[in-house]
Design a protein around this motif. Structure first.
Motif, PDB file in Angstrom:
ATOM      1  N   TYR A 265       0.808  -1.211   0.000  1.00 14.16           N
ATOM      2  CA  TYR A 265       0.000   0.000   0.000  1.00 14.16           C
ATOM      3  C   TYR A 265       0.845   1.268   0.000  1.00 14.16           C
ATOM      4  CZ  TYR A 265       0.989   0.332   5.013  1.00 14.16           C
ATOM      5  OH  TYR A 265       1.630   0.440   6.216  1.00 14.16           O
ATOM      6  N   ASN A 266       0.191   2.383  -0.080  1.00 16.60           N
ATOM      7  CA  ASN A 266       0.719   3.756  -0.106  1.00 16.60           C
ATOM      8  C   ASN A 266       1.171   4.195  -1.500  1.00 16.60           C
ATOM      9  OD1 ASN A 266       1.392   6.301   0.944  1.00 16.60           O
ATOM     10  ND2 ASN A 266       3.539   5.721   0.957  1.00 16.60           N
TER      11      ASN A 266
ATOM     12  N   TYR B 210      -2.637   0.916  -3.883  1.00 16.39           N
ATOM     13  CA  TYR B 210      -2.412  -0.384  -3.263  1.00 16.39           C
ATOM     14  C   TYR B 210      -2.817  -1.536  -4.162  1.00 16.39           C
ATOM     15  CZ  TYR B 210      -7.435  -0.709  -2.087  1.00 16.39           C
ATOM     16  OH  TYR B 210      -8.800  -0.791  -2.148  1.00 16.39           O
TER      17      TYR B 210
ATOM     18  N   TYR C 275      11.586  -1.437   3.789  1.00 17.81           N
ATOM     19  CA  TYR C 275      10.152  -1.126   3.717  1.00 17.81           C
ATOM     20  C   TYR C 275       9.479  -1.492   5.036  1.00 17.81           C
ATOM     21  CZ  TYR C 275      11.025  -0.747  -1.267  1.00 17.81           C
ATOM     22  OH  TYR C 275      11.523  -0.369  -2.479  1.00 17.81           O
TER      23      TYR C 275
ATOM     24  N   TYR D 253       1.181  -6.809   5.605  1.00 11.24           N
ATOM     25  CA  TYR D 253       1.062  -5.479   4.989  1.00 11.24           C
ATOM     26  C   TYR D 253       2.460  -4.894   4.777  1.00 11.24           C
ATOM     27  CZ  TYR D 253      -4.006  -4.862   5.768  1.00 11.24           C
ATOM     28  OH  TYR D 253      -5.371  -4.966   5.730  1.00 11.24           O
TER      29      TYR D 253
ATOM     30  N   GLU E  12       4.307  -1.347   3.455  1.00 10.99           N
ATOM     31  CA  GLU E  12       4.151   0.043   3.003  1.00 10.99           C
ATOM     32  C   GLU E  12       5.233   0.353   1.985  1.00 10.99           C
ATOM     33  OE1 GLU E  12       4.020   3.051   6.065  1.00 10.99           O
ATOM     34  OE2 GLU E  12       4.504   4.615   4.619  1.00 10.99           O
TER      35      GLU E  12
END
Lengths: 215, 317
Positions: free
Chosen positions: A71-72, A145, A181, A211, A213
């Motif tokens: 994501y991001n 994402y 990360y 998850y 990022e």
């Protein structure tokens, strides 16, 4: 040497049995789950918690449990580039059903593997999915994402078998973390814990997704 | 304080950031040239906008980014991503892929939707707007960063950031327009007409400028009527349908799209086209054939056993 009648009967029986199995519709055989459901990511974005062997939503023909979320500032090309040092071989395509704009659509990805298929070797394999026209979702909660599935391939060119989605998820979490990360291993419950064997497909997934990022 | 200035600007009718958007902060003029430093990759901070205590993304006031720049495109193969973030939360992502003779520039956001430009020019101008992430809005200073990730080769020769790049606000919610379409595959026989129903719902916020819904179908399929349907006003939503005649069999998709409006929603509807039915078609026949062959195998095995028994009996005699 004289061929006896019973030998002919035996050969014919074996041939007929093989032919009978061969013409069974391909979609009769598949991996199944009782955990299939949709996951919402806000603003109407949704995915299924498994990918599929065909472009049909069917709990009897799933492939692997969804276990990754990038994501991001993620993007399919970007994730594959980040991981290409280890995951460098194209895999066979599977299908994900997702909802990005009020309707469900399909995306296909072959993903990337750590080694070429062989008779005796094994490789880790991941696939990442996002709306096919964009190669990423966007919403104000997750930014840009996408999500993914993981597993291991064994002896693909001979007696193929597939397992260990948890191991490949862990491997990717480690690699992303080692590159700096922000990675949260097994961070969110995706309702897809499954531990069973179906033919050459062994599910080993704890139900929690990792998850990562992407800056 | 800048947010207060932004509110003052908000009372004006027109704004360079676009209709419905009110600029509250722009990248300072002196910082604009620094963007050129990331043309070959890297990150640069171009300033920070300050927000008062209690600031948040939505639900009444929404913050949006504007990225206005001229990109010099390389004439060699390259793949890169130009992105902009506030508080490290990315709200602009523009993918640039270059080849010796052409380049494609694609972006995705919730104000302009998905955009893809293929150009043969050496330069292209982007004017991108999108809602900030929830994590990209907080009270105090919010750093504004520009990043170029080079995925392969070299895709940019220069970046010239233009004035107007910065932050704006709007009262319109992000997910403005949505398509509601059948979620299961529509079944039809080849050569027979099929109705594609849809509903375009609107949540309100942006001015109601209407929308044009456009249908796309597989090549050679016939659209019975117009390919586009125009609604001058949407209100809370409008219903419509298209009529098509499939000319190919198998699973296909038809697409609906409302372009150049709000978040540019799109939808895909699966259509399963069957050939004209014959007794030899379908999965039932293959199952029947399979069953017949397996029963045949069993019969042959029994016959083999009988033959063996006869041979044994003969040998015993």
């Amino acid at each position: 040497m004289r061929i006896k009648l019973r030998h002919l009967y035996l050969v014919a029986a074996v041939c007929a049995l093989a032919a009978g199995i061969a013409v069974l519709p391909a979609n009769v055989i598949g991996s199944s789950t009782t955990n299939l459901r949709t996951l919402g990511f806000g603003y109407g974005d949704s995915i299924y918690n498994y990918d599929f062997e065909n472009q049909t939503v069917d709990a009897r023909h799933v492939d692997w449990a969804t276990s990754l979320l990038f994501y991001n500032n993620a993007n399919v090309n970007k994730i594959k580039t980040i991981l290409e040092g280890s995951y460098w071989i194209y895999g066979s395509k599977e299908n994900a059903n997702l909802n990005d704009s009020g309707s469900w659509e399909w995306d296909q990805d072959g993903g990337m593997k750590t080694d070429i298929p062989s008779c005796l070797g094994s490789d880790a394999h991941y696939r990442v999915y996002a709306p096919s026209a964009n190669d990423r979702f966007y919403n104000p909660t997750f930014g840009y994402y996408l999500f993914g599935t993981t597993h291991h391939d064994h002896h693909e060119l001979c007696d193929a078998s597939y397992d260990d989605s948890e191991g490949t998820e862990h491997d990717i979490a480690n690699r992303m973390s080692a590159r700096g990360y922000y990675t949260r291993y097994d961070y969110a419950w995706f309702y897809n814990a499954q531990f069973d064997t179906q033919g050459n497909h062994r599910f080993n997934n704890d139900g929690y997704a990792t998850y990562v990022e992407v800056p | 304080m800048l947010a207060v200035c932004g509110l003052a600007i908000a009372s004006g009718a027109a704004d360079a950031a676009g209709p419905g958007l009110h600029t509250i902060w722009q990248v300072p003029q002196r910082a604009l040239p620094r963007a050129a430093g990331v043309a070959h990759g890297g990150t640069v901070t171009l300033g920070a906008f300050r927000l008062p205590a209690g600031s948040a993304q939505g639900p009444d006031r929404w913050y949006a980014i504007r990225l206005h720049a001229v990109l010099g495109l390389s004439r060699s193969p390259g793949d890169c991503i130009l992105s902009a973030a506030t508080d490290r939360a990315t709200a602009a992502q523009i993918e640039i892929q270059t080849e010796p003779r052409a380049a494609s520039v694609s972006s995705l956001g919730w104000i302009q939707g998905r955009r893809r430009l293929v150009t043969h020019a050496a330069r292209t101008t982007i004017d991108f707007r999108n809602y900030l992430q929830v994590h990209g809005v907080r009270s105090g200073a919010n750093p504004f960063r520009l990043t170029l990730d080079v995925l392969g080769g070299r895709c940019l020769t220069s970046i010239r950031l233009l004035s107007g790049s910065g932050i704006a606000t709007t009262r319109a919610r992000p997910d403005e327009l949505r398509f509601l379409v059948p979620t299961t595959a529509l079944a039809v026989t080849k050569g027979r007409p099929l109705t594609i129903p849809y509903e375009l719902s609107r949540r309100g916020g942006w001015p109601d400028r209407g929308a044009t819904v456009t249908l796309s179908v597989p090549r050679s399929w016939r659209i019975d009527g117009a390919r586009s349907q125009r609604f001058r006003r949407l209100g809370d939503g409008r219903r419509g349908s298209f009529r098509v005649t499939p000319t190919t069999t198998g699973a296909s998709y038809v697409g609906l799209r409302a372009v150049r409006v709000y978040n540019e929603p799109s939808a895909a509807i699966q259509v399963r086209v069957e050939p004209a039915k014959g007794w030899l078609s379908g999965r039932g026949v293959s199952l029947l054939l399979s069953a017949a062959l397996i029963v045949g195998a069993a019969a042959l095995t029994l016959a083999g056993l009988r033959a063996r028994r006869r041979e044994h009996a003969k040998a015993a005699r």
